[in-house]
Design a protein around this motif. Sequence first.
Motif, PDB file in Angstrom:
ATOM      1  N   LYS B 157      30.273 -23.412 -10.414  1.00 19.00           N
ATOM      2  CA  LYS B 157      31.340 -24.131 -11.127  1.00 19.00           C
ATOM      3  C   LYS B 157      32.175 -24.931 -10.138  1.00 19.00           C
ATOM      4  O   LYS B 157      32.490 -26.107 -10.374  1.00 19.00           O
ATOM      5  CB  LYS B 157      32.229 -23.143 -11.876  1.00 19.00           C
ATOM      6  N   ALA B 158      32.516 -24.281  -9.012  1.00 19.73           N
ATOM      7  CA  ALA B 158      33.316 -24.972  -8.002  1.00 19.73           C
ATOM      8  C   ALA B 158      32.551 -26.176  -7.456  1.00 19.73           C
ATOM      9  O   ALA B 158      33.132 -27.240  -7.221  1.00 19.73           O
ATOM     10  CB  ALA B 158      33.684 -24.012  -6.876  1.00 19.73           C
ATOM     11  N   VAL B 159      31.235 -26.004  -7.275  1.00 19.47           N
ATOM     12  CA  VAL B 159      30.413 -27.118  -6.774  1.00 19.47           C
ATOM     13  C   VAL B 159      30.492 -28.299  -7.745  1.00 19.47           C
ATOM     14  O   VAL B 159      30.693 -29.449  -7.341  1.00 19.47           O
ATOM     15  CB  VAL B 159      28.948 -26.669  -6.596  1.00 19.47           C
ATOM     16  N   ILE B 160      30.370 -27.993  -9.032  1.00 21.17           N
ATOM     17  CA  ILE B 160      30.373 -29.077 -10.026  1.00 21.17           C
ATOM     18  C   ILE B 160      31.742 -29.766 -10.074  1.00 21.17           C
ATOM     19  O   ILE B 160      31.830 -31.001 -10.123  1.00 21.17           O
ATOM     20  CB  ILE B 160      29.952 -28.531 -11.413  1.00 21.17           C
ATOM     21  N   VAL B 161      32.808 -28.953 -10.007  1.00 21.31           N
ATOM     22  CA  VAL B 161      34.154 -29.539 -10.001  1.00 21.31           C
ATOM     23  C   VAL B 161      34.310 -30.493  -8.821  1.00 21.31           C
ATOM     24  O   VAL B 161      34.782 -31.634  -8.963  1.00 21.31           O
ATOM     25  CB  VAL B 161      35.231 -28.422  -9.948  1.00 21.31           C
ATOM     26  N   VAL B 220      25.630 -41.442 -10.196  1.00 21.95           N
ATOM     27  CA  VAL B 220      26.168 -40.095  -9.988  1.00 21.95           C
ATOM     28  C   VAL B 220      25.041 -39.065  -9.942  1.00 21.95           C
ATOM     29  O   VAL B 220      25.023 -38.187  -9.082  1.00 21.95           O
ATOM     30  CB  VAL B 220      27.185 -39.741 -11.094  1.00 21.95           C
ATOM     31  N   PHE B 221      24.064 -39.223 -10.848  1.00 23.09           N
ATOM     32  CA  PHE B 221      22.940 -38.292 -10.871  1.00 23.09           C
ATOM     33  C   PHE B 221      22.204 -38.293  -9.526  1.00 23.09           C
ATOM     34  O   PHE B 221      21.948 -37.233  -8.942  1.00 23.09           O
ATOM     35  CB  PHE B 221      21.978 -38.663 -12.000  1.00 23.09           C
ATOM     36  N   ALA B 222      21.902 -39.496  -9.029  1.00 26.63           N
ATOM     37  CA  ALA B 222      21.149 -39.593  -7.777  1.00 26.63           C
ATOM     38  C   ALA B 222      21.957 -39.016  -6.614  1.00 26.63           C
ATOM     39  O   ALA B 222      21.426 -38.278  -5.778  1.00 26.63           O
ATOM     40  CB  ALA B 222      20.776 -41.049  -7.503  1.00 26.63           C
ATOM     41  N   LEU B 223      23.252 -39.321  -6.570  1.00 28.72           N
ATOM     42  CA  LEU B 223      24.089 -38.804  -5.482  1.00 28.72           C
ATOM     43  C   LEU B 223      24.192 -37.285  -5.551  1.00 28.72           C
ATOM     44  O   LEU B 223      24.089 -36.592  -4.533  1.00 28.72           O
ATOM     45  CB  LEU B 223      25.492 -39.419  -5.561  1.00 28.72           C
ATOM     46  N   ALA B 224      24.400 -36.767  -6.773  1.00 27.91           N
ATOM     47  CA  ALA B 224      24.585 -35.320  -6.915  1.00 27.91           C
ATOM     48  C   ALA B 224      23.294 -34.574  -6.609  1.00 27.91           C
ATOM     49  O   ALA B 224      23.314 -33.503  -5.992  1.00 27.91           O
ATOM     50  CB  ALA B 224      25.073 -34.991  -8.322  1.00 27.91           C
ATOM     51  N   ALA B 225      22.143 -35.148  -6.991  1.00 32.86           N
ATOM     52  CA  ALA B 225      20.868 -34.465  -6.759  1.00 32.86           C
ATOM     53  C   ALA B 225      20.547 -34.392  -5.270  1.00 32.86           C
ATOM     54  O   ALA B 225      19.841 -33.485  -4.834  1.00 32.86           O
ATOM     55  CB  ALA B 225      19.746 -35.180  -7.508  1.00 32.86           C
ATOM     56  N   GLY B 226      21.078 -35.342  -4.505  1.00 30.32           N
ATOM     57  CA  GLY B 226      20.722 -35.377  -3.092  1.00 30.32           C
ATOM     58  C   GLY B 226      21.796 -34.861  -2.161  1.00 30.32           C
ATOM     59  O   GLY B 226      21.641 -34.895  -0.943  1.00 30.32           O
ATOM     60  N   LEU B 232      27.051 -26.917   0.113  1.00 30.74           N
ATOM     61  CA  LEU B 232      27.004 -25.971   1.227  1.00 30.74           C
ATOM     62  C   LEU B 232      28.404 -25.457   1.549  1.00 30.74           C
ATOM     63  O   LEU B 232      28.613 -24.256   1.759  1.00 30.74           O
ATOM     64  CB  LEU B 232      26.397 -26.665   2.449  1.00 30.74           C
ATOM     65  N   LEU B 233      29.381 -26.375   1.552  1.00 29.94           N
ATOM     66  CA  LEU B 233      30.742 -25.979   1.936  1.00 29.94           C
ATOM     67  C   LEU B 233      31.440 -25.226   0.816  1.00 29.94           C
ATOM     68  O   LEU B 233      32.228 -24.319   1.061  1.00 29.94           O
ATOM     69  CB  LEU B 233      31.571 -27.219   2.308  1.00 29.94           C
ATOM     70  N   ILE B 234      31.178 -25.589  -0.419  1.00 25.82           N
ATOM     71  CA  ILE B 234      31.943 -25.014  -1.532  1.00 25.82           C
ATOM     72  C   ILE B 234      31.151 -23.933  -2.252  1.00 25.82           C
ATOM     73  O   ILE B 234      31.715 -22.927  -2.692  1.00 25.82           O
ATOM     74  CB  ILE B 234      32.362 -26.139  -2.506  1.00 25.82           C
ATOM     75  N   GLY B 235      29.833 -24.145  -2.376  1.00 25.60           N
ATOM     76  CA  GLY B 235      29.014 -23.172  -3.096  1.00 25.60           C
ATOM     77  C   GLY B 235      28.455 -22.104  -2.166  1.00 25.60           C
ATOM     78  O   GLY B 235      28.119 -21.008  -2.611  1.00 25.60           O
TER      79      GLY B 235
END
Lengths: 363, 291
Positions: B157-161, B220-226, B232-235
């Motif tokens: 959840k934190a990663v998605i936020v 956004v999809f492409a950036l988030a997928a990659g 790493l830092l938040i999740g």
Amino acid sequence: MSAIDIHGVTRRFGALQALDGVELAIAQGEFFSLLGPSGCGKTTLLNIVAGFLAPTSGSVVIGGRDITRLPPHQRDIGMVFQSYALFPHLNVFDNVAYGLRVRGQKGSEIATRVNDMLALVRLSELAQRMPHQLSGGQQQRVAIARALAIRPQVLLLDEPLSNLDAKLRREMQAELRRLQRDVGITTVMVTHDQQEALGLSDRIGILGSGHLQQVGTPLQLYREPANRFVGEFVGQANLIPARDEGGGIFAATGHSSAAGVPLRLASDASPTTAPLFLLRPERIALAEADGIASGPNSVEGVVREASYAGAELHLTVALDGGGALSVAATEGLFAALPQPGVRVRLSWQPSDLALLPADGAPA
Amino acid sequence: MSRAAGAGSPFAWLLLTPGMLFLAAFLVVPGVLLVMLSLRDVDGMLMMLPSYGFSQYLKVFTSAGYLDALLTTLWVAALTAILCVLLAWPAAWLLVNTRSRTWRTVLYVILISPLLTSVVIRTFAWIVLLAQNGLVNDVLRKLGLIDAPLALLWNMKAVIVAYVQVMLPFAVLPLATSLGEIPAALPRASHSLGAGARHTFLHVILPLTIPGMMSGAIIVFALAAGSYVTPLLIGGRLQPLLPINIYQQALQIANLPLAAALSLTLLVVTAAVAAAMSVVQKNWERRVYGH
């Protein structure tokens, strides 16, 4: 009862007074045009009737109902925009059906109504086309069908023909008039094109600097302009200020038939101080110069400019004593077109002179 | 644009040369090397063997862990894209409907300024906010709403936020462009036909911004997928996200062929999804505008 009553409508934009106390009553089934130069307030007035703008003061009554404070979507008004404003993501059928679907009508009723409307504007075969696949004239007709489909009380047209080329504009003008007569809907059109307004309208309101300068039939506006603004705006005009010499004879103050000799006008107009006469260029008869001394309503001069406009020939004739008159002559009258430098005689009838209120008189 | 410099003229090709060389050197060549790397076999000690084959891809597609990570990555990226497009609406609306040029400029600066900061810095800001002794827990505790600090970090959840915050501008800009291109006469026409604000929004405004929403969603999809820094830092390194697996294989375990195979798998799958979205968008535009 009028279809549309506009009472004392005033609209200010900051320091700019766009409309000042406009009073107007438009009859049921009438084709009414608001005509004026750009910035005269005609579009502001249309937007106030449509509800896109609120008047600073005054009221708009349609069919006896005061709609001044109603939002546009509750006004029961059909509008055709200058850009047509067809919904680009909907095909022709769905564009025309849009207002019916908003009203929650049944699918079968909608289909019947849309097909009737498309038949009315002769576009039945194009129902499945997207707007970008239509020509300008076809888009225009879809826009009209869409506005009429909802059976509005009033149809508003905002410069409806200005995006069409000249030939198509004449065709659409006839089409628009036919549609309006067939449907019998009260129509208000805004235009800056006087040919369009004169050709289409039952009555025209001339707007100038936020005021209704004159309201009348096309013929009244042309033949009996109420003031200088209307005289100069509608058609071409020679404006001749004069002073009364008694006995139906007036002496022009700016035009002279020979050095020091004022142009003399004979008119049935009742004497006034400082009268202003309007003389339409096409009312002036053109003849070869004969050198005979000029009586009233007759004068000689030299052609200064001549321009050929197809059916008509436009001349500017410089009078011998000073001043100039515009003359429009039928092209067919001449074996050879008059060239600049040629001497001609101009003459007209007393009834060709229209008397305007002197400058500064109230409109 | 002048015809002389138009497409096809020799001059245009000359202008393109530096960019082409740059792309060749830093995209095409590394790409080819990556493909070759992914086809290398390794021995039990992860040393590269001289032979080539599909053993790395076999490992990727037969491992439940990697397939799960791939699906989670796609799902998280898709959710991020949807949330970004939804949250982009109010911002885009404000940008387009701000009359004053000055205020509009201010809003654009506010929108774009986060992009001038590194992703690492922006992500660290979330740690400051969400940590056990971070701002959010502090405030909640002082208000007496909680007794013990909440575990706000180290979960998806934190990663998605954080993703949404970092990537929101990429959704706002194309949506605002799309929204700004709708002629004012269209909503007016809708009103004149009897439609109120809600109907007009749903049937005129929303459909006409589909291209803008799709553009934003694709980016956004492409950036988030990659992305691997933010998760790493938040999740944390245990999140089942493919970029984290790639990072571990490449930099911690040093199994470069497997990292390459995972990277190319992610690249191809992401590109396929983005291409599918792009086809939907292009079809819509062709239908509506004819080009």
